[in-house]
Design a protein around this motif. Structure first.
Motif, PDB file in Angstrom:
ATOM      1  N   ASP A 181       0.833  -1.206   0.000  1.00  0.00           N
ATOM      2  CA  ASP A 181       0.000   0.000   0.000  1.00  0.00           C
ATOM      3  C   ASP A 181       0.869   1.258   0.000  1.00  0.00           C
ATOM      4  N   ASN A 182       1.961   1.214   0.746  1.00  0.00           N
ATOM      5  CA  ASN A 182       2.884   2.343   0.766  1.00  0.00           C
ATOM      6  C   ASN A 182       3.387   2.635  -0.647  1.00  0.00           C
ATOM      7  N   GLY A 183       3.780   1.586  -1.368  1.00  0.00           N
ATOM      8  CA  GLY A 183       4.287   1.767  -2.717  1.00  0.00           C
ATOM      9  C   GLY A 183       3.240   2.287  -3.686  1.00  0.00           C
ATOM     10  N   ILE A 184       2.018   1.747  -3.613  1.00  0.00           N
ATOM     11  CA  ILE A 184       0.943   2.188  -4.513  1.00  0.00           C
ATOM     12  C   ILE A 184       0.604   3.654  -4.287  1.00  0.00           C
ATOM     13  N   ILE A 185       0.489   4.060  -3.029  1.00  0.00           N
ATOM     14  CA  ILE A 185       0.147   5.449  -2.722  1.00  0.00           C
ATOM     15  C   ILE A 185       1.236   6.387  -3.233  1.00  0.00           C
ATOM     16  N   HIS A 186       2.483   6.031  -3.005  1.00  0.00           N
ATOM     17  CA  HIS A 186       3.590   6.885  -3.445  1.00  0.00           C
ATOM     18  C   HIS A 186       3.610   7.024  -4.968  1.00  0.00           C
ATOM     19  N   VAL A 187       3.449   5.915  -5.674  1.00  0.00           N
ATOM     20  CA  VAL A 187       3.442   5.957  -7.142  1.00  0.00           C
ATOM     21  C   VAL A 187       2.234   6.739  -7.652  1.00  0.00           C
ATOM     22  N   GLN A 202       8.364  18.200  19.846  1.00  0.00           N
ATOM     23  CA  GLN A 202       7.638  17.238  19.012  1.00  0.00           C
ATOM     24  C   GLN A 202       8.577  16.575  18.013  1.00  0.00           C
ATOM     25  N   GLU A 203       8.209  15.364  17.630  1.00  0.00           N
ATOM     26  CA  GLU A 203       8.856  14.696  16.495  1.00  0.00           C
ATOM     27  C   GLU A 203       7.860  13.725  15.876  1.00  0.00           C
ATOM     28  N   ALA A 204       7.915  13.626  14.546  1.00  0.00           N
ATOM     29  CA  ALA A 204       7.057  12.686  13.817  1.00  0.00           C
ATOM     30  C   ALA A 204       7.839  12.088  12.669  1.00  0.00           C
ATOM     31  N   GLN A 205       7.476  10.864  12.306  1.00  0.00           N
ATOM     32  CA  GLN A 205       8.119  10.186  11.185  1.00  0.00           C
ATOM     33  C   GLN A 205       7.039   9.512  10.335  1.00  0.00           C
ATOM     34  N   PRO A 206       6.333  10.283   9.514  1.00  0.00           N
ATOM     35  CA  PRO A 206       5.284   9.685   8.676  1.00  0.00           C
ATOM     36  C   PRO A 206       5.864   8.704   7.671  1.00  0.00           C
ATOM     37  N   ASP A 207       5.047   7.747   7.251  1.00  0.00           N
ATOM     38  CA  ASP A 207       5.503   6.800   6.234  1.00  0.00           C
ATOM     39  C   ASP A 207       5.860   7.521   4.939  1.00  0.00           C
ATOM     40  N   ILE A 208       5.040   8.495   4.552  1.00  0.00           N
ATOM     41  CA  ILE A 208       5.309   9.294   3.351  1.00  0.00           C
ATOM     42  C   ILE A 208       4.924  10.735   3.669  1.00  0.00           C
ATOM     43  N   SER A 209       5.669  11.679   3.131  1.00  0.00           N
ATOM     44  CA  SER A 209       5.312  13.089   3.262  1.00  0.00           C
ATOM     45  C   SER A 209       5.653  13.804   1.962  1.00  0.00           C
ATOM     46  N   TYR A 210       4.920  14.897   1.698  1.00  0.00           N
ATOM     47  CA  TYR A 210       5.070  15.612   0.434  1.00  0.00           C
ATOM     48  C   TYR A 210       5.076  17.120   0.642  1.00  0.00           C
ATOM     49  N   TYR A 211       5.955  17.755  -0.108  1.00  0.00           N
ATOM     50  CA  TYR A 211       5.927  19.209  -0.295  1.00  0.00           C
ATOM     51  C   TYR A 211       5.425  19.447  -1.707  1.00  0.00           C
ATOM     52  N   ALA A 270       1.095  14.633   5.049  1.00  0.00           N
ATOM     53  CA  ALA A 270       1.724  13.537   5.783  1.00  0.00           C
ATOM     54  C   ALA A 270       0.798  12.329   5.718  1.00  0.00           C
ATOM     55  N   ILE A 271       1.379  11.164   5.498  1.00  0.00           N
ATOM     56  CA  ILE A 271       0.584   9.933   5.340  1.00  0.00           C
ATOM     57  C   ILE A 271       1.139   8.847   6.249  1.00  0.00           C
ATOM     58  N   GLU A 272       0.252   8.219   7.010  1.00  0.00           N
ATOM     59  CA  GLU A 272       0.602   7.049   7.797  1.00  0.00           C
ATOM     60  C   GLU A 272      -0.117   5.832   7.206  1.00  0.00           C
ATOM     61  N   ILE A 273       0.640   4.778   6.942  1.00  0.00           N
ATOM     62  CA  ILE A 273       0.075   3.511   6.475  1.00  0.00           C
ATOM     63  C   ILE A 273      -0.214   2.671   7.713  1.00  0.00           C
ATOM     64  N   ALA A 274      -1.486   2.444   8.017  1.00  0.00           N
ATOM     65  CA  ALA A 274      -1.888   1.853   9.297  1.00  0.00           C
ATOM     66  C   ALA A 274      -2.273   0.393   9.130  1.00  0.00           C
ATOM     67  N   ASP A 275      -1.497  -0.471   9.745  1.00  0.00           N
ATOM     68  CA  ASP A 275      -1.845  -1.882   9.792  1.00  0.00           C
ATOM     69  C   ASP A 275      -2.249  -2.215  11.228  1.00  0.00           C
ATOM     70  N   SER A 276      -1.272  -2.331  12.106  1.00  0.00           N
ATOM     71  CA  SER A 276      -1.585  -2.594  13.516  1.00  0.00           C
ATOM     72  C   SER A 276      -1.737  -1.314  14.327  1.00  0.00           C
ATOM     73  N   SER A 277      -1.479  -0.142  13.709  1.00  0.00           N
ATOM     74  CA  SER A 277      -1.452   1.115  14.463  1.00  0.00           C
ATOM     75  C   SER A 277      -2.624   2.037  14.133  1.00  0.00           C
ATOM     76  N   LEU A 278      -3.717   1.500  13.577  1.00  0.00           N
ATOM     77  CA  LEU A 278      -4.806   2.344  13.085  1.00  0.00           C
ATOM     78  C   LEU A 278      -5.369   3.275  14.163  1.00  0.00           C
TER      79      LEU A 278
END
Length: 217
Positions: free
Chosen positions: A56-62, A89-98, A124-132
């Motif tokens: 899902d991470n790959g599909i969203i990014h593409v 604060q600190e965050a590490q999203p799976d994908i982020s865009y400018y 900012a995008i989080e891909i949620a499997d166990s962390s929804l």
């Protein structure tokens, strides 16, 4: 001060000083972990990434890159980039865009992005499997505080995208992206569902056809 053990800090929000958070995230043992800090609590995620999450991470990014290419929208995407406001604060999203004119403002280099020197990402995008639950809850509040313009949570199990527009440290649900005008989230959801049965080139070809039709409409 008693130092927290790995068992106490992984995959849950726990009270911690900023110094303790930095100490742990700098530890080589957590080199592949994701770190978050908010409201004097930290969360260090060490859960392995399964094939569905990675796919899902790959599909969203593409899909986002393709949409922007067809629409002529400048964009810079970062995968697993960390954004830090030291001491707060600190965050590490799976994908982020400018996006758009702000693409040139995206951080570069090997260091963690310092939010005292660079602006937050537009998306900012989080891909949620166990962390929804956490992605929809505490992390959403974190991204509101960071003043990200738009935040998406991709529910891997349901092939669903739950998107929020953020303004004035609050958020509201949206069906169409505001930072990527014309991008309907339902189209991306259909692509995620299709990817469970079809290989990636078929999914991307279908997306390209849909994006081109919507551009010409």
């Amino acid at each position: 001060m008693v130092q927290l053990t790995p068992a106490q800090v992984t995959n849950a929000w726990v009270p911690a000083s900023w110094e303790e958070f930095v100490r742990l995230t700098d530890d080589p043992a957590y080199a592949k972990a994701k770190g978050y800090y908010f409201n004097q609590q930290m969360r260090i995620e060490t859960v392995g990434v399964g094939p569905d999450h990675a796919g899902d991470n790959g599909i969203i990014h593409v899909a986002i890159t393709l949409f922007c290419a067809l629409r002529g929208i400048p964009v810079r995407g970062l995968i697993n980039a960390s954004y830090r406001k030291a001491g707060v604060q600190e965050a590490q999203p799976d994908i982020s865009y400018y996006v758009g004119s702000r693409a040139a403002l995206a951080p570069q280099g090997r260091a963690i992005a310092n939010l005292d020197e660079v602006p937050p990402s537009d998306l900012a995008i989080e891909i949620a499997d166990s962390s929804l639950a956490d992605d929809l809850g505490t992390k959403r509040l974190l991204y509101e505080e960071l003043d990200v313009a738009e935040y998406w949570v991709v529910d891997v199990s349901q092939s669903q995208i739950i998107a929020f527009q953020i303004a004035n440290q609050g958020s509201r649900r949206i069906p169409v992206s505001q930072v990527l005008p014309g991008l309907e989230l339902s189209v991306l959801q259909a692509a995620l569902e299709q990817s469970k049965q079809a290989e990636n080139s078929q999914v991307v070809a279908q997306l390209m056809a849909q994006f081109q039709r919507s551009r010409e409409a």
